[in-house]
Every structure is written in structure tokens, then in C-alpha cells.
Design a protein around this motif. Structure first.
Motif, PDB file in Angstrom:
ATOM      1  N   VAL A  30       0.765  -1.180   0.008  1.00  0.00           N
ATOM      2  CA  VAL A  30      -0.006  -0.006  -0.216  1.00  0.00           C
ATOM      3  C   VAL A  30       0.919   1.357   0.128  1.00  0.00           C
ATOM      4  N   PHE A  31       1.919   1.188   0.796  1.00  0.00           N
ATOM      5  CA  PHE A  31       2.713   2.508   0.865  1.00  0.00           C
ATOM      6  C   PHE A  31       3.384   2.700  -0.334  1.00  0.00           C
ATOM      7  N   ALA A  32       4.033   1.448  -0.953  1.00  0.00           N
ATOM      8  CA  ALA A  32       4.428   1.613  -2.255  1.00  0.00           C
ATOM      9  C   ALA A  32       3.769   2.066  -3.227  1.00  0.00           C
ATOM     10  N   GLY A  33       2.504   1.685  -3.349  1.00  0.00           N
ATOM     11  CA  GLY A  33       1.402   2.157  -4.126  1.00  0.00           C
ATOM     12  C   GLY A  33       1.023   3.496  -4.162  1.00  0.00           C
ATOM     13  N   VAL A  34       0.894   4.346  -2.785  1.00  0.00           N
ATOM     14  CA  VAL A  34       0.552   5.513  -2.614  1.00  0.00           C
ATOM     15  C   VAL A  34       1.525   6.308  -3.101  1.00  0.00           C
ATOM     16  N   ILE A  35       2.980   6.030  -2.951  1.00  0.00           N
ATOM     17  CA  ILE A  35       3.963   6.876  -3.355  1.00  0.00           C
ATOM     18  C   ILE A  35       4.098   6.965  -4.844  1.00  0.00           C
ATOM     19  N   LEU A  36       3.903   5.506  -5.591  1.00  0.00           N
ATOM     20  CA  LEU A  36       4.094   5.784  -6.971  1.00  0.00           C
ATOM     21  C   LEU A  36       3.081   6.395  -7.455  1.00  0.00           C
ATOM     22  N   CYS A  37       1.629   6.230  -7.114  1.00  0.00           N
ATOM     23  CA  CYS A  37       0.416   6.762  -7.782  1.00  0.00           C
ATOM     24  C   CYS A  37       0.553   8.223  -7.500  1.00  0.00           C
ATOM     25  N   SER A  38       1.146   9.001  -6.279  1.00  0.00           N
ATOM     26  CA  SER A  38       1.326  10.267  -5.955  1.00  0.00           C
ATOM     27  C   SER A  38       2.345  10.684  -7.172  1.00  0.00           C
ATOM     28  N   ALA A  39       3.328  10.165  -7.224  1.00  0.00           N
ATOM     29  CA  ALA A  39       4.584  10.619  -8.033  1.00  0.00           C
ATOM     30  C   ALA A  39       3.978  10.637  -9.716  1.00  0.00           C
ATOM     31  N   ILE A  40       3.425   9.663 -10.029  1.00  0.00           N
ATOM     32  CA  ILE A  40       2.933   9.569 -11.416  1.00  0.00           C
ATOM     33  C   ILE A  40       1.970  10.853 -11.703  1.00  0.00           C
ATOM     34  N   SER A  41       0.878  11.072 -10.821  1.00  0.00           N
ATOM     35  CA  SER A  41      -0.062  11.997 -10.851  1.00  0.00           C
ATOM     36  C   SER A  41       0.425  13.446 -10.713  1.00  0.00           C
ATOM     37  N   LEU A  42       1.676  13.531  -9.906  1.00  0.00           N
ATOM     38  CA  LEU A  42       2.201  15.050  -9.786  1.00  0.00           C
ATOM     39  C   LEU A  42       2.834  15.373 -10.982  1.00  0.00           C
ATOM     40  N   GLY A  43       3.734  14.033 -11.437  1.00  0.00           N
ATOM     41  CA  GLY A  43       4.925  14.297 -12.650  1.00  0.00           C
ATOM     42  C   GLY A  43       3.831  14.349 -13.806  1.00  0.00           C
ATOM     43  N   ILE A  44       2.691  14.036 -13.952  1.00  0.00           N
ATOM     44  CA  ILE A  44       1.922  14.430 -15.318  1.00  0.00           C
ATOM     45  C   ILE A  44       1.233  15.973 -14.983  1.00  0.00           C
ATOM     46  N   ARG A  45       0.731  16.022 -14.018  1.00  0.00           N
ATOM     47  CA  ARG A  45      -0.066  17.253 -14.105  1.00  0.00           C
ATOM     48  C   ARG A  45       0.345  18.235 -13.162  1.00  0.00           C
ATOM     49  N   GLY A  46       1.340  18.062 -12.193  1.00  0.00           N
ATOM     50  CA  GLY A  46       1.661  18.980 -11.088  1.00  0.00           C
ATOM     51  C   GLY A  46       0.846  18.942 -10.019  1.00  0.00           C
ATOM     52  N   PRO A  47       0.993  19.720  -9.051  1.00  0.00           N
ATOM     53  CA  PRO A  47       0.224  19.648  -7.679  1.00  0.00           C
ATOM     54  C   PRO A  47      -0.815  20.707  -7.605  1.00  0.00           C
ATOM     55  N   VAL A  48      -1.936  20.445  -6.725  1.00  0.00           N
ATOM     56  CA  VAL A  48      -3.051  21.312  -6.937  1.00  0.00           C
ATOM     57  C   VAL A  48      -2.555  22.751  -6.415  1.00  0.00           C
ATOM     58  N   PRO A  49      -3.003  23.969  -6.688  1.00  0.00           N
ATOM     59  CA  PRO A  49      -2.773  25.039  -6.134  1.00  0.00           C
ATOM     60  C   PRO A  49      -2.700  25.052  -4.677  1.00  0.00           C
ATOM     61  N   GLY A  50      -1.764  25.974  -4.034  1.00  0.00           N
ATOM     62  CA  GLY A  50      -1.775  25.945  -2.772  1.00  0.00           C
ATOM     63  C   GLY A  50      -3.107  26.251  -1.922  1.00  0.00           C
ATOM     64  N   ALA A  51      -4.002  26.847  -2.637  1.00  0.00           N
ATOM     65  CA  ALA A  51      -5.275  27.487  -2.102  1.00  0.00           C
ATOM     66  C   ALA A  51      -6.047  26.373  -1.596  1.00  0.00           C
ATOM     67  N   MET A  52      -6.234  25.073  -2.645  1.00  0.00           N
ATOM     68  CA  MET A  52      -6.802  24.116  -2.336  1.00  0.00           C
ATOM     69  C   MET A  52      -6.755  23.244  -1.178  1.00  0.00           C
ATOM     70  N   TRP A  53      -5.422  23.519  -0.481  1.00  0.00           N
ATOM     71  CA  TRP A  53      -5.101  22.759   0.827  1.00  0.00           C
ATOM     72  C   TRP A  53      -6.068  23.088   1.952  1.00  0.00           C
ATOM     73  N   VAL A  54      -6.732  24.495   1.786  1.00  0.00           N
ATOM     74  CA  VAL A  54      -7.471  25.225   2.898  1.00  0.00           C
ATOM     75  C   VAL A  54      -8.917  24.772   2.556  1.00  0.00           C
ATOM     76  N   GLY A  55      -9.234  24.649   1.173  1.00  0.00           N
ATOM     77  CA  GLY A  55     -10.842  24.255   0.953  1.00  0.00           C
ATOM     78  C   GLY A  55     -11.177  22.759   1.362  1.00  0.00           C
ATOM     79  N   ALA A  56     -12.426  22.621   1.097  1.00  0.00           N
ATOM     80  CA  ALA A  56     -13.148  21.160   1.665  1.00  0.00           C
ATOM     81  C   ALA A  56     -12.744  20.203   0.582  1.00  0.00           C
ATOM     82  N   ALA A  57     -12.883  20.560  -0.603  1.00  0.00           N
ATOM     83  CA  ALA A  57     -12.664  19.506  -1.602  1.00  0.00           C
ATOM     84  C   ALA A  57     -11.547  18.757  -1.689  1.00  0.00           C
TER      85      ALA A  57
END
Lengths: 211, 187
Positions: A30-57
Motif C-alpha cells: 500500500v505504501f509503495a502504491g501511494v508513493i508511486l500513484c502520487s509521483a505519477i499523478s504529480l509528475g504528469i499534471r503538477g500539484p494542485v494550487p496551494g489554495a486548495m489545501w485550505v478548501g473542503a474538496a
């Protein structure tokens, strides 16, 4: 070969039993899966804007994915061993899905009638449900291989549990780069993506989990 | 009176199983015999027309019980664990059997020449042990050669090959079964 001869063979030098536990290896996959999925997702589209970290979504997505991951990990732990009662674990998974559906429904009711459809579709409704199952593939393969080492006796549902867990992991990774802000969007399209992953697992289970 | 049969099975088995888990081989053998006799009834009832396959399934299940012993959770009744494995093996058998039957039918109906050719003397002469052994997967062949032809003990063979004793036992068993069915097939 006579059965009695087989029994004599099996028993001779059998020694004490080393009990098999799934917890640690499941944690590693599970840990390896989380790291890998996050890396691929961030690598392709980049992180969400910082403002989203304070919203509910974003937090709704992460909470939903984490809760489902926990529920399906429990389900998988039950189904990987013969004779364990899986009903409570199924119950937890259904409960989480129902909670998400209820929260999603409430959020839709708060949107004026004419704006509901665009609210639910967002900009990426056609990407999200496909991206999650694709992203879940590495974790799904890892989980199926892990489960096969134990003794699943219901291969269809054990495969389903692998897919559900892999889909939840993928959803968490996907959320890190997903800019959709609507709770209703999460309830529908994230759920659909996770269900597709689970279906993939259920289809692959009988063939790949045989032991 | 009939009803107390399963209960006696459960209590006897759980006592034996507890000892077996700690390495008591005699108790383990007894437990396996108990399981085998119980499974015979279980499978015979469910196979009806195919009851000739009962013993094969009993043995398959015993091997599964043996190789997956580590997955037994002492918090559960042993018989639940055993029957979950047995029903898995039964479903697996039906799946395989259905497929194999489907493959056999055309051969039985059409290829009578083939069957006659197989029964002549030359075909039997070819049935040298080595020829037969060579048709087996490498691991099964090796396991049989070492333990049944060269006469090594399971432990010695395990040392020599680096394969665990319980895996070797399974290879030998599967290999012998396959040889038997090969001989039967060509007769």
C-alpha cells in the motif's frame, strides 16, 4: 498414490507451523502504491494550487480515499484467509460509500437547480473515472501477487477487494493533482473510477489468484 | 444421534490440530486422516456422477491444507478453515473438469485411428521410465528422480535442490499422479 501414503509423507518432518500474517507486507504494498500513484499523478499534471489545501474538496477526496482504503484493506485481509467472516468488512465498505453519496447529494442540493449539471461535470468528468483505474494498475498487480501467496478461497471477491484497495490508493494520488472543487464531483466520478478498478480486480481475480 | 457426529469431528480435530501446530507429527497425521475421511463424504455427496474423482480431490485438498497451514487463524474453528479450502478445491475442480471435458469430446467421437495406433506394441515399448519422466515438468521430474529412484530422503533431496521439504512432497505427489494418468491415457 494412496491417500494414507500421502498423509504419511506430508506429516513426516512437518515440524511446527509458522503462522502467516499479511499485515506487514500489505502495508508495504500500500505504501509503495501511494508513493508511486502520487509521483505519477504529480509528475504528469503538477500539484494542485496551494489554495486548495485550505478548501473542503481536497480534504474530502483524501478522507474518502483513505477511509475506503482502510475498509478495503480490512476486507482483503479477511478474504485472503480461508473461513473468515467477511460480512462486517463488506458492511464497512458499503457504509463509507453510502456516507460519500449522502454528502455528495447534500452538496448538490445546495447548488441552484439550473447550475447542477455543470457543477457535477466540472471540467474533467471524462478524465477522472478513467485516470483512476489506469493509475491503480501497479498497486493492483502488487496486491494480486501478494494475495495469491495466502489462501483466498473466493477468488472473484478477493480480486474485487484488491481492485477496491488499489482504486482507493489511486484516487488519493489522483486527488493531489485534481483541481475539481465540487464535492458532488467526487461522489460521482471518483466513486466511478474506484468501482472500475474494483471491477478490474474482480475480472482478474479468478485467473490470477489461483493457487 | 446423527447430529452429534459433526460435533465429535470438530472437537477431535481441534484437539489434534492444536498439537499438530506445535510440531507433533503423530497428531498431525491423525488430524489429516480425520480430515480425509470427512472430506470423502463431503466430496462424494457433491460429485455424484463423478465420484471416481473423490479421492483425487481429497488428496488435492490435503496438500492444500498442508501447504497453507500457516494461514490458519487459531481464533477460528479448524473445520471452518478446512471446509473453506475444500469448497475452493471443489469449485476449482468443476472449472477444470468442465474445460477438460469440452476438449476431450471431439477426440472421442472422431479419432478412432489415433486410439488404435496408440495400443500397438511399439507404443508400449516406448514407455520406458525415463521417457515418461521426461514428459514431466522439471521440478516434478527432479523430485521423483531424487526421492523415488535414487532413494534420497526428503531432507537430503531438499538440501541438494534448495527446494523446501513440503514443496518437494507436493512435486513428488503431483508428478506421480501425472505419470499414472499418462500411463492410463496411452493404454
Amino acid at each position: 498414490m494412496k491417500t494414507s501414503a500421502l498423509i504419511a509423507d506430508l506429516a513426516s518432518g512437518a515440524g511446527p507451523v509458522k503462522r502467516l500474517f499479511i499485515g506487514r507486507d500489505l502495508g508495504i504494498v500500500v505504501f509503495a502504491g501511494v508513493i508511486l500513484c502520487s509521483a505519477i499523478s504529480l509528475g504528469i499534471r503538477g500539484p494542485v494550487p496551494g489554495a486548495m489545501w485550505v478548501g473542503a474538496a481536497l480534504w474530502t477526496k483524501l478522507t474518502y480515499a483513505t477511509a475506503l482504503a482502510a475498509g478495503s484493506a480490512w476486507l482483503l485481509r479477511t478474504l485472503a484467509f480461508p473461513g473468515k467472516r467477511a460480512v462486517p468488512a463488506y458492511g464497512v465498505v458499503v457504509l463509507i460509500a453510502v456516507c460519500m453519496a449522502a454528502v455528495g447529494l447534500l452538496s448538490v442540493l445546495n447548488v441552484p437547480f439550473g447550475k447542477r449539471l455543470p457543477y457535477l461535470l466540472g471540467n474533467t468528468a471524462l478524465i477522472c473515472p478513467w485516470a483512476i483505474p489506469v493509475l491503480s494498475l501497479p498497486a493492483l498487480i502488487g496486491l494480486l501477487r501478494l494475495t495469491k501467496r495466502f489462501a483466498p478461497t473466493d477468488l472473484r471477491w478477493a480480486g474485487f477487494a484488491c481492485g477496491l484497495l488499489a482504486g482507493s490508493i489511486a484516487a488519493a494520488g489522483y486527488a493531489l493533482s485534481c483541481q475539481e472543487a465540487a464535492i458532488g464531483f467526487v461522489a460521482i466520478w471518483y466513486s466511478l473510477g474506484i468501482v472500475l478498478s474494483a471491477g478490474l480486480g474482480a475480472v482478474a481475480g479468478p485467473g490470477l489468484l489461483r493457487w | 444421534m446423527v447430529m452429534d457426529q459433526p460435533d465429535r469431528f470438530a472437537t477431535e480435530l481441534s484437539a489434534l490440530w492444536g498439537l499438530a501446530q506445535t510440531g507433533d507429527e503423530a497428531a498431525y497425521a491423525k488430524a489429516l486422516h480425520l480430515i480425509a475421511s470427512r472430506l470423502r463424504g463431503y466430496f462424494t455427496r457433491r460429485l455424484s456422477s463423478l465420484s471416481g474423482e473423490t479421492e483425487d480431490l481429497v488428496q488435492e485438498t490435503l496438500i492444500a491444507v498442508h501447504t497453507k497451514r500457516g494461514t490458519y487463524d487459531p481464533a477460528l474453528p479448524v473445520e471452518n478453515w478446512v471446509f473453506a479450502i475444500a469448497s475452493y478445491k471443489l469449485v476449482d475442480f468443476w472449472r477444470r473438469h468442465g474445460r477438460r471435458e469440452a476438449l476431450h469430446q471431439p477426440l472421442d467421437l472422431t479419432d478412432e485411428d489415433l486410439l488404435i495406433a496408440e495400443t500397438n506394441e511399439d507404443a508400449f515399448a516406448e514407455q520406458d521410465v525415463n521417457v515418461l519422466l521426461n514428459t514431466l515438468p522439471t521440478q516434478q521430474r527432479r523430485a521423483i528422480e531424487l526421492t523415488r529412484i535414487q532413494g534420497l530422503s526428503m531432507a537430503e533431496a531438499s538440501n541438494q535442490t534448495g527446494i523446501s521439504v513440503s514443496a518437494l512432497k507436493v512435486h513428488v505427489h503431483r508428478g506421480l499422479k501425472r505419470l499414472a494418468s499418462l500411463v492410463r491415457l496411452s493404454k
